[in-house]
Design a protein around this motif. Structure first.
Motif, PDB file in Angstrom:
ATOM      1  N   ILE A 236      57.180  22.257  43.239  1.00 42.16           N
ATOM      2  CA  ILE A 236      56.786  21.419  44.384  1.00 42.16           C
ATOM      3  C   ILE A 236      56.338  22.323  45.528  1.00 42.16           C
ATOM      4  CG2 ILE A 236      57.668  19.805  46.154  1.00 42.16           C
ATOM      5  CD1 ILE A 236      59.594  18.740  43.902  1.00 42.16           C
ATOM      6  N   GLU A 237      56.978  23.482  45.655  1.00 43.80           N
ATOM      7  CA  GLU A 237      56.627  24.441  46.719  1.00 43.80           C
ATOM      8  C   GLU A 237      55.522  25.400  46.275  1.00 43.80           C
ATOM      9  OE1 GLU A 237      58.139  23.797  49.485  1.00 43.80           O
ATOM     10  OE2 GLU A 237      59.571  22.423  48.546  1.00 43.80           O
ATOM     11  N   GLY A 238      55.001  25.188  45.062  1.00 42.54           N
ATOM     12  CA  GLY A 238      53.913  26.036  44.573  1.00 42.54           C
ATOM     13  C   GLY A 238      54.385  27.321  43.921  1.00 42.54           C
ATOM     14  N   GLU A 239      55.681  27.422  43.605  1.00 40.57           N
ATOM     15  CA  GLU A 239      56.194  28.652  42.972  1.00 40.57           C
ATOM     16  C   GLU A 239      56.405  28.422  41.481  1.00 40.57           C
ATOM     17  OE1 GLU A 239      59.980  31.710  42.816  1.00 40.57           O
ATOM     18  OE2 GLU A 239      60.067  30.017  44.189  1.00 40.57           O
ATOM     19  N   GLN A 240      55.836  29.298  40.665  1.00 40.12           N
ATOM     20  CA  GLN A 240      56.014  29.211  39.212  1.00 40.12           C
ATOM     21  C   GLN A 240      57.142  30.162  38.802  1.00 40.12           C
ATOM     22  OE1 GLN A 240      54.286  26.834  37.566  1.00 40.12           O
ATOM     23  NE2 GLN A 240      53.459  26.423  39.600  1.00 40.12           N
ATOM     24  N   LEU A 241      58.178  29.614  38.198  1.00 42.28           N
ATOM     25  CA  LEU A 241      59.316  30.439  37.787  1.00 42.28           C
ATOM     26  C   LEU A 241      59.147  30.910  36.346  1.00 42.28           C
ATOM     27  CD1 LEU A 241      62.253  28.240  39.150  1.00 42.28           C
ATOM     28  CD2 LEU A 241      61.383  30.359  40.147  1.00 42.28           C
TER      29      LEU A 241
END
Length: 382
Positions: free
Chosen positions: A70-75
């Motif tokens: 949602i925050e644009g971070e790919q884990l």
């Protein structure tokens, strides 16, 4: 942003934070969420403990990954999965990182330690888990494990010389007192029988994200806090659905609902309608997933005495799991060949054998286009 005569942000309203809502408007959605939660808890009783842990792991993994997305971070999904699996007592090999370890700790603290009071120190601990000190992803210095600094906290988009301000948080002066009020309410409202637990979770989400107390990570902490509020009302169901995944599905709607209400009056009915509809979607997705698990369990019980090859079992599991990879319209011999990595002749022989044993049914239509689908026993959907 200069203050106008009329309040522009909700926290400038004279009665902030005394929210109100239209109970009649929310009642149908509250009922639907309650029924879905009840069905989910009922179905969990029919799931074996091994399957339960696996389903719980899948839902938690989805929750962590989508909350960051949602925050644009790919884990790194693999390392988050390994961190979670170890904490759930599953023997899954895999590399972990400071990031994945912190995120696993945070979610498990929110969903499993729901009886512990939420205070400032616990929030600070959550923030430190979000931003481990040896994390080299931090592109700018952050205040970690403490409240934000004096500069205005704005959510902006657009050009640097002409930004659009979507939201401005309350000023830093007085933030401690505002956060203390929130935490006092969060603890005391747990025992408020007049406040529906789903509404409490929706109010907590909106209130906390509006305070925006940290330099960064406010959205992810808000969603963890929402999971905590939901866990407090239902003990175990929260482990089997991922509200963040449903928020991600309507990310634009999420930000729109927040922004509209943050610029509105203290009547937050519109936000709560969006929140409850999204919660209901999460519960329904969990019900469908657990239903597939139960159907799969019953299927293998029915066919436990059949001698099947590893390739046949692999393809049957793929069909049973459904979803995008599950060959919704049945599987052809060519697709069987590709999935099982066998020759054309072996694929045809395997499929005939599965039909003979009652594992698959041949669909109408012949020749090379013949397709096969799972043959469920008559009572598979009891």
């Amino acid at each position: 942003m200069p203050f106008m005569n009329a309040p522009f942000w909700i926290w400038q309203q004279p009665d902030w934070p005394h929210f109100s809502w239209q109970a009649d408007t929310l009642a149908p959605l509250l009922r639907a969420c309650g029924q879905a939660q009840g069905r989910l808890l009922g179905m969990l009783g029919a799931v074996g403990s091994d399957t339960e842990v696996q389903s719980s792991l899948d839902a938690m993994l989805q929750n962590i990954v989508t909350s960051s997305a949602i925050e644009g971070e790919q884990l790194n999904v693999g390392s988050v999965r390994s961190s979670l699996a170890r904490r759930l007592g599953l023997n899954e090999e895999g590399r972990t990182s400071a990031r994945s370890e912190g995120l696993a700790e945070l979610l498990l603290d929110a969903t499993h330690a729901d009886q512990r009071p939420l205070d400032l120190e616990r929030l600070y601990g959550w923030h430190r888990w979000l931003f481990p000190s040896d994390d080299n992803l931090l592109v700018r210095p952050l205040r970690i494990g403490t409240l934000r600094g004096e500069e205005p906290m704005q959510v902006v988009s657009g050009r640097l010389d002409h930004p659009t301000v979507h939201f401005e948080a309350p000023p830093r002066a007085g933030l401690e007192a505002q956060l203390a009020d929130f935490l006092t309410w969060f603890e005391s409202s747990r025992d408020d029988t007049g406040l529906d637990p789903f509404l409490r979770a929706g109010i907590a989400h909106f209130w906390f994200v509006t305070l925006h107390p940290f330099d960064d990570g406010n959205g992810r902490l808000t969603r963890a806090l929402t999971d905590l509020a939901l866990a407090q009302s239902e003990q175990q169901a929260i482990r089997f659905y991922a509200m963040s995944a449903s928020i991600l599905d309507d990310r634009a709607g999420y930000y729109r609902a927040l922004e509209t209400s943050q610029k509105g009056t203290l009547d937050i009915t519109a936000w709560l309608l969006w929140f409850l509809a999204t919660l209901l979607k999460s519960l329904e997705q969990a019900l469908a997933r657990i239903d597939r698990v139960l159907v799969k369990t019953r299927y293998w019980q029915t066919h436990r005495d059949h001698a099947l090859s590893a390739e046949q079992i692999k393809v049957l599991n793929r069909l049973l799991d459904g979803g995008e990879q599950g060959f919704e319209n049945g599987i052809s011999a060519a697709q069987y060949q590709a999935v099982a990595k066998v020759s054309k002749a072996t694929a045809t022989r395997h499929l005939s054998d599965l039909v003979e044993k009652g594992c698959l049914a041949r669909l109408p239509g012949g020749g090379r286009s013949t397709r096969y689908q799972i043959q469920h026993s008559p009572n598979a959907h009891d």
